[in-house]
Write a protein that holds these residues in place. Structure first.
Motif, mmCIF file in Angstrom:
data_model
loop_
_atom_site.group_PDB
_atom_site.id
_atom_site.type_symbol
_atom_site.label_atom_id
_atom_site.label_comp_id
_atom_site.label_asym_id
_atom_site.label_seq_id
_atom_site.Cartn_x
_atom_site.Cartn_y
_atom_site.Cartn_z
ATOM 1 N N TYR A 151 -18.135 33.016 14.774
ATOM 2 C CA TYR A 151 -18.114 33.189 13.315
ATOM 3 C C TYR A 151 -18.009 31.836 12.609
ATOM 4 O O TYR A 151 -18.683 31.584 11.608
ATOM 5 C CB TYR A 151 -16.941 34.085 12.945
ATOM 6 N N GLU A 169 -24.405 33.346 6.057
ATOM 7 C CA GLU A 169 -24.408 34.177 7.255
ATOM 8 C C GLU A 169 -23.052 34.856 7.453
ATOM 9 O O GLU A 169 -22.970 36.026 7.816
ATOM 10 C CB GLU A 169 -24.743 33.328 8.484
ATOM 11 N N GLN A 170 -21.981 34.114 7.199
ATOM 12 C CA GLN A 170 -20.648 34.695 7.299
ATOM 13 C C GLN A 170 -20.474 35.834 6.294
ATOM 14 O O GLN A 170 -19.920 36.891 6.621
ATOM 15 C CB GLN A 170 -19.578 33.628 7.051
ATOM 16 N N PHE A 210 -22.388 38.888 7.571
ATOM 17 C CA PHE A 210 -21.705 39.457 8.738
ATOM 18 C C PHE A 210 -20.479 40.265 8.307
ATOM 19 O O PHE A 210 -20.236 41.362 8.807
ATOM 20 C CB PHE A 210 -21.296 38.336 9.693
ATOM 21 N N SER A 219 -19.913 44.841 8.358
ATOM 22 C CA SER A 219 -18.839 45.556 9.050
ATOM 23 C C SER A 219 -18.530 46.899 8.391
ATOM 24 O O SER A 219 -17.788 47.707 8.967
ATOM 25 C CB SER A 219 -17.569 44.699 9.110
ATOM 26 N N LEU A 263 -28.475 36.150 12.604
ATOM 27 C CA LEU A 263 -27.325 36.767 13.268
ATOM 28 C C LEU A 263 -27.720 37.358 14.621
ATOM 29 O O LEU A 263 -26.925 37.352 15.568
ATOM 30 C CB LEU A 263 -26.721 37.849 12.372
ATOM 31 N N LEU A 306 -24.600 37.931 17.280
ATOM 32 C CA LEU A 306 -23.586 38.670 16.533
ATOM 33 C C LEU A 306 -24.115 40.009 16.050
ATOM 34 O O LEU A 306 -23.371 40.792 15.454
ATOM 35 C CB LEU A 306 -23.107 37.833 15.335
ATOM 36 N N LEU A 307 -25.360 40.265 16.307
ATOM 37 C CA LEU A 307 -26.007 41.489 15.846
ATOM 38 C C LEU A 307 -27.029 41.901 16.892
ATOM 39 O O LEU A 307 -27.652 41.038 17.519
ATOM 40 C CB LEU A 307 -26.697 41.214 14.504
ATOM 41 N N VAL A 327 -23.686 46.278 15.113
ATOM 42 C CA VAL A 327 -22.652 45.304 15.453
ATOM 43 C C VAL A 327 -21.765 45.959 16.510
ATOM 44 O O VAL A 327 -21.359 47.113 16.345
ATOM 45 C CB VAL A 327 -21.801 44.927 14.220
ATOM 46 N N ARG A 361 -17.228 44.216 15.015
ATOM 47 C CA ARG A 361 -17.120 44.874 13.710
ATOM 48 C C ARG A 361 -15.684 44.829 13.202
ATOM 49 O O ARG A 361 -15.439 44.618 12.012
ATOM 50 C CB ARG A 361 -17.604 46.318 13.821
ATOM 51 N N GLY A 419 -15.123 41.466 11.839
ATOM 52 C CA GLY A 419 -15.807 41.333 10.550
ATOM 53 C C GLY A 419 -15.072 42.054 9.440
ATOM 54 O O GLY A 419 -14.997 41.560 8.297
#
Length: 785
Positions: free
Chosen positions: A290, A297-298, A301, A305, A335, A340-341, A355, A360, A363
């Protein structure tokens, strides 16, 4: 590129690099010596080895989320391929390196290459590797993407060099081949296999091996197996998460660990002190990824969630917020590249994203901490409500299966949105969302859940007010209650809906309420009252030009007629209704009408007509995934089997139908109970209690597909006997051959004793016999007993 995360504290006892092979003419191989066993991954090891042995594949990156086991897989592959690289195999750990400019130094250190005063270090690396058939294993590259061009430089100048990299993100270089490392394979949650087979599941095997390190006496037993499998599923099959959970067995039981996985991250801590910080807790492993993300992007993400299940690009754009939609696709792609995805092909061919649950949860923590929870969850609920309302009109007609499947796929998010709206007391939106997929709740077997959501929102203050929304919610809740034979509650809700619709002047709502009250009357055993209510409902729909809704009322009128034993009137209602349903291409209503016509044919002794209608109904129900319709057809075809003298098959189909009804929580309506009892009594009489029970149990144990095949295989008896006995008379002959008296024949066939005696006399006359013994002998000689 975002700033690199702060340096990790050094591990207390780093695993040394040790030569695995030290004979004089063997390749130089320096790989870390793992202190724990390598579990599973046979397929992945074989696939990666095969890829690196292909012509033209010299650069392979193992990608995947933190904790999925990329490094361990890469090490095992390197061990397997030692003989393919006679000039050496080297492991280069890059996790401790924070500055991309220091990557050449890290590689040089692993290779033992020293920098000369008159030559740059990169040039020295080229010279050292130029003629070597060697493998470089570059571990943990995700935070050093700016230095990745060095890989291309070395590969282009060293033609026999191969590179195996591990990274949470693809490096996006020429010649790179990406291998996504999946989580460990999991056993099926339903129908757990035998313990010996369960031990072969990689995720379970890893848990058991690490559990024994924490508690030497741990064993996979019948008592612990279910909890272990569920733990592995809840942890998404991630090796690091499984190892951290197994370590907790020193203080907790498997059931206690499972109970604490509602929130995973607080439990998944306490990794070995000699490991880097990012491998000591699951939260740190995810935070490492992360923190490497750019701010946009953060943000995405975090917002993703809110999804409890898989989601589409449109859904992601909706929750991303007003500033993000134009860039959402690029951010999703990033992602995915950074593990992360996940992406998969949806049932309709479109992309769906997901996710992992453990990520998740992380997130969601970040979403709450950012103060964006309210906005993201509101956007999510609005999206799901719009989707459900878009689906509603398609739940009738030719597209219903596709939309029922879509709602099934979206069910986790429907639940999440309903929970969010209920927690905030938003009654009207909640009623709209709970009522929109109305047909879905009962056609796909979620009757209790749908009713529960509707009841919860109806009980909230100002729930829908005096509005058509409340009328429709009341009617759906009543329909679901009636489905579960909660007739008093159904009647109360239907009565409230009718009164409210009259007050509002809601003509469509009132016509629907009158139809519902007619159904209530049938369920209470009052078909005469039902006839009056249904006639008024039919007239109102007809006057409003609602031909389709009027046909639906006719189908219910047929049910009332069947309850009164008036089969001619039932057929008169069903035949025009069926024509409308076929015109509308509504498979579910076609199946219902065909079932009704099958019952009419069955009551008339028309085995062939009943079978044709019921088998078509069954096929449509199976195609739609409608377990309720399947259960009804199984019972009805048991009646056909019984009429045809196939008592064992009838008993099996009754058992299969009963098992399915039990799973659905579906009870009999009064007229259904009468039909069931008649079929059961006839089969029990023909087989005897013990054999009937055995065949019934066999049917109850059948998988659904096998039960459908058994029902489809029902065939009518031969059309007439050698002397022209009717189907009913043939049945009487079989009972005579079983030694039944006239009263027993009457009870088995649910007819009067006088009618039974008349049938017996007809059988005697057609066979030319004068005694029961002679009739029985005839039946045995001709294979009719």
């Amino acid at each position: 590129m975002p700033a690199a995360p702060p340096p990790e504290p050094a591990a207390r006892s780093p695993v040394p690099l040790v030569p695995l092979i030290r004979t004089g003419h063997s390749p130089r191989v320096e790989l870390p010596l793992p202190l724990t066993s390598f579990v599973g991954r046979e397929r992945e090891v074989a696939a990666v080895c095969a890829a690196l042995q292909q012509d033209g594949v010299r650069f392979l990156t193992l990608t995947g989320p933190g904790g999925v086991g990329k490094t361990r897989l890469a090490l095992r592959v390197a061990e397997e391929l030692v003989s393919d690289f006679p000039d050496g195999v080297w492991f280069v750990p890059l996790a401790p390196v924070r500055d991309p400019a220091l990557v050449p130094s890290a590689i040089a250190g692993a290779l033992g290459v020293r920098e000369a005063a008159d030559r740059p270090l990169v040039a020295a690396l080229r010279t050292f590797l130029r003629d070597k058939q060697a493998l470089l294993l570059l571990d943990n590259c995700e935070h050093l993407l700016e230095a990745a061009l060095l890989v291309t430089d070395l590969l282009s100048t060293c033609p026999r060099l191969a590179v195996l990299a591990t990274s949470r993100a693809v490096l996006r270089l020429s010649g790179e081949h990406d291998f996504v490392v999946p989580p460990l394979a999991l056993p099926d949650l339903e129908g757990l296999p035998l313990l010996d087979c369960l031990n072969e599941a990689p995720a379970v095997r890893l848990f058991v091996e690490r559990a024994r390190a924490a508690r030497a006496d741990f064993a996979l037993t019948a008592e612990t197996a279910a909890a272990v499998v569920r733990i592995c599923h809840r942890l998404d099959g991630l090796p690091l998460a499984i190892e951290l959970a197994a370590a907790r067995l020193s203080h907790l039981s498997t059931s206690e660990i499972l109970a604490r996985l509602g929130r995973r991250l607080p439990l998944l801590t306490g990794g070995p002190q000699d490991q880097p910080a990012r491998r000591r807790t699951m939260r740190a492993a995810i935070a490492w990824s992360y923190d490497l993300l750019a701010s946009d992007e953060q943000a995405l993400f975090r917002r993703l969630s809110v999804f409890a299940g898989r989601f589409t690009l449109d859904a992601a754009q909706t929750v991303a917020g007003p500033k993000a939609p134009d860039s959402t696709l690029d951010l999703l792609s990033s992602l995915i590249d950074k593990s992360l995805l996940g992406r998969e092909e949806g049932a309709g061919g479109g992309s769906r994203f997901a996710v992992l649950e453990t990520m998740r949860e992380f997130g969601w923590e970040q979403l709450v901490a950012s103060g964006e929870e309210e906005a993201a969850c509101d956007a999510h609920a609005a999206y799901i409500l719009a989707l459900a309302e878009r689906a509603e009109p398609h739940l009738f007609g030719p597209d219903q299966t596709a939309w029922l499947d879509r709602l099934e796929a979206e069910l986790p998010d429907v639940r999440a949105a309903l929970g969010w709206l209920r927690a905030r007391g938003r009654a009207e939106e909640g009623l709209c969302l709970a009522a929109a997929p109305g047909r879905f709740w009962w056609r796909r077997g979620y009757v209790s859940e749908g009713r529960g959501w509707l009841a919860a929102f109806l009980a909230l203050p100002e729930a829908g007010g005096a509005s058509p929304v409340r009328v429709r919610a009341l009617l759906l809740a009543a329909d679901l209650a009636a489905w579960q034979q909660e007739n008093e509650q159904a009647l109360a809700w239907d009565g409230e809906a009718a009164a409210l619709a009259r007050d509002l002047g809601d003509e469509v709502g009132l016509a629907m309420a009158l139809k519902a009250l007619g159904c209530d009357a049938i369920d209470r055993g009052c078909p005469e009252r039902a006839v009056l209510l249904l006639e008024e409902s039919f007239a109102r729909f007809r006057d409003q030009g609602e031909r389709f809704q009027a046909a639906r009322v006719q189908a219910v009128q047929a049910t009332a007629a069947l309850a009164q034993g008036d089969h001619a009137r039932a057929a008169a209602y069903l035949e025009p209704a069926l024509a409308v349903f076929r015109d509308r291409q509504d498979g579910r209503l076609i199946a219902d009408a065909l079932e009704g016509l099958g019952l009419v044919a069955l009551a008339r002794g028309d085995e062939q007509g009943a079978r044709c209608a019921l088998v078509e109904s069954l096929a449509l129900s199976a195609e739609l995934g409608d377990k309720s319709g399947i259960a009804c057809c199984l019972m009805d075809l048991a009646g056909v089997a019984g009429l045809a003298g196939q008592a064992a098959q009838a008993a099996r189909l009754l058992g299969a139908s009963a098992a399915l009804r039990h799973d659905l929580g579906r009870r009999f309506q009064p007229h259904e109970q009468v039909a069931h009892d008649r079929i059961e009594a006839a089969a029990r009489s023909a087989l005897g209690t013990a054999r009937f029970a055995a065949e019934w149990e066999r049917g109850a144990a059948l998988p659904l597909a096998d039960a459908i095949a058994e029902a489809t295989a029902v065939h009518p008896s031969p059309s007439g006997s050698p002397v022209g006995l009717t189907h009913r008379e043939l049945h009487v002959l079989r009972l005579l051959a079983d030694g039944k008296s006239d009263p027993e024949i009457a009870a088995a066939l649910f007819i009067s004793r006088r009618t039974a005696a008349t049938h017996v006399a007809a059988v005697f006359r057609k066979l030319g016999v004068t005694s029961r013994a002679a009739a029985a002998a005839y039946a045995v000689r001709h294979g009719l007993a």
